[in-house]
Design a protein around this motif. Structure first.
Motif, short mmCIF file in Angstrom:
data_model
loop_
_atom_site.label_atom_id
_atom_site.label_comp_id
_atom_site.label_asym_id
_atom_site.label_seq_id
_atom_site.Cartn_x
_atom_site.Cartn_y
_atom_site.Cartn_z
N LEU A 36 0.82 -1.21 0.00
CA LEU A 36 0.00 0.00 0.00
C LEU A 36 0.86 1.26 0.00
CD1 LEU A 36 -2.88 -1.06 2.39
CD2 LEU A 36 -3.02 -0.63 -0.07
N ALA A 37 2.00 1.22 0.68
CA ALA A 37 2.91 2.37 0.63
C ALA A 37 3.46 2.56 -0.78
CB ALA A 37 4.05 2.17 1.63
N THR A 38 3.71 1.46 -1.47
CA THR A 38 4.19 1.54 -2.85
C THR A 38 3.12 2.16 -3.76
OG1 THR A 38 5.55 -0.41 -2.50
CG2 THR A 38 5.12 0.21 -4.77
N LEU A 39 1.89 1.73 -3.59
CA LEU A 39 0.80 2.33 -4.38
C LEU A 39 0.60 3.80 -4.00
CD1 LEU A 39 -1.79 -0.57 -4.46
CD2 LEU A 39 -0.25 0.19 -6.27
N GLY A 40 0.87 4.13 -2.75
CA GLY A 40 0.79 5.53 -2.33
C GLY A 40 1.83 6.39 -3.01
N VAL A 41 3.01 5.83 -3.25
CA VAL A 41 4.05 6.57 -3.98
C VAL A 41 3.58 6.85 -5.41
CG1 VAL A 41 6.38 6.36 -4.94
CG2 VAL A 41 5.96 5.74 -2.58
N ALA A 42 2.96 5.85 -6.04
CA ALA A 42 2.44 6.06 -7.40
C ALA A 42 1.33 7.11 -7.41
CB ALA A 42 1.93 4.73 -7.97
N THR A 43 0.46 7.05 -6.42
CA THR A 43 -0.62 8.04 -6.31
C THR A 43 -0.06 9.44 -6.09
OG1 THR A 43 -2.06 6.34 -5.39
CG2 THR A 43 -2.71 8.62 -5.05
N LEU A 44 0.94 9.53 -5.22
CA LEU A 44 1.57 10.82 -4.97
C LEU A 44 2.19 11.39 -6.24
CD1 LEU A 44 2.30 12.95 -2.84
CD2 LEU A 44 4.38 11.66 -2.41
#
Length: 114
Positions: A36-44
């Motif tokens: 989820l942190a990885t997907l958060g980086v993509a979202t950011l």
């Protein structure tokens, strides 16, 4: 009673099973948090491209979608390779910084050490 009879007792097997389930749940939580942190980086990244506005982010996503669907299969495969490589690298980097919590997932607090 010898050591083999004690090691196979129902109490010991249940305790080992519970320990294995606890470690498995901690590992699942660690992988979920890191993913989820990885997907958060993509979202950011997309929020950054959209100038930190929802409408700008949606415009960037729409632009990406239109260009992806208009591309031929070879370009789509190349883009997917790039995306998975970058997200994989981000996952590894985040996992590196979370290695202490991964190590603590294998530690069992409490319990008897017979």
């Amino acid at each position: 009673m010898n050591a083999f009879a004690h090691a196979g007792s129902p109490h010991t097997r249940i305790a080992r099973g519970q320990d294995a389930m606890a470690v498995a749940l901690r590992l699942i939580g660690w992988f979920a948090t890191t993913g989820l942190a990885t997907l958060g980086v993509a979202t950011l990244f997309f929020v950054l491209l959209g100038s930190f506005t929802l409408s700008g982010t949606m415009l960037q996503l729409d632009n990406l979608t239109a260009r992806f669907l208009a591309a031929d299969a070879a370009r789509q495969a190349q883009f997917q390779t790039i995306v998975f490589t970058v997200l994989g690298g981000a996952f590894v980097l985040i996992a590196f910084f979370r290695r202490a919590s991964l190590r603590s997932a294998f530690e069992l607090a409490g319990g008897d050490n017979d």
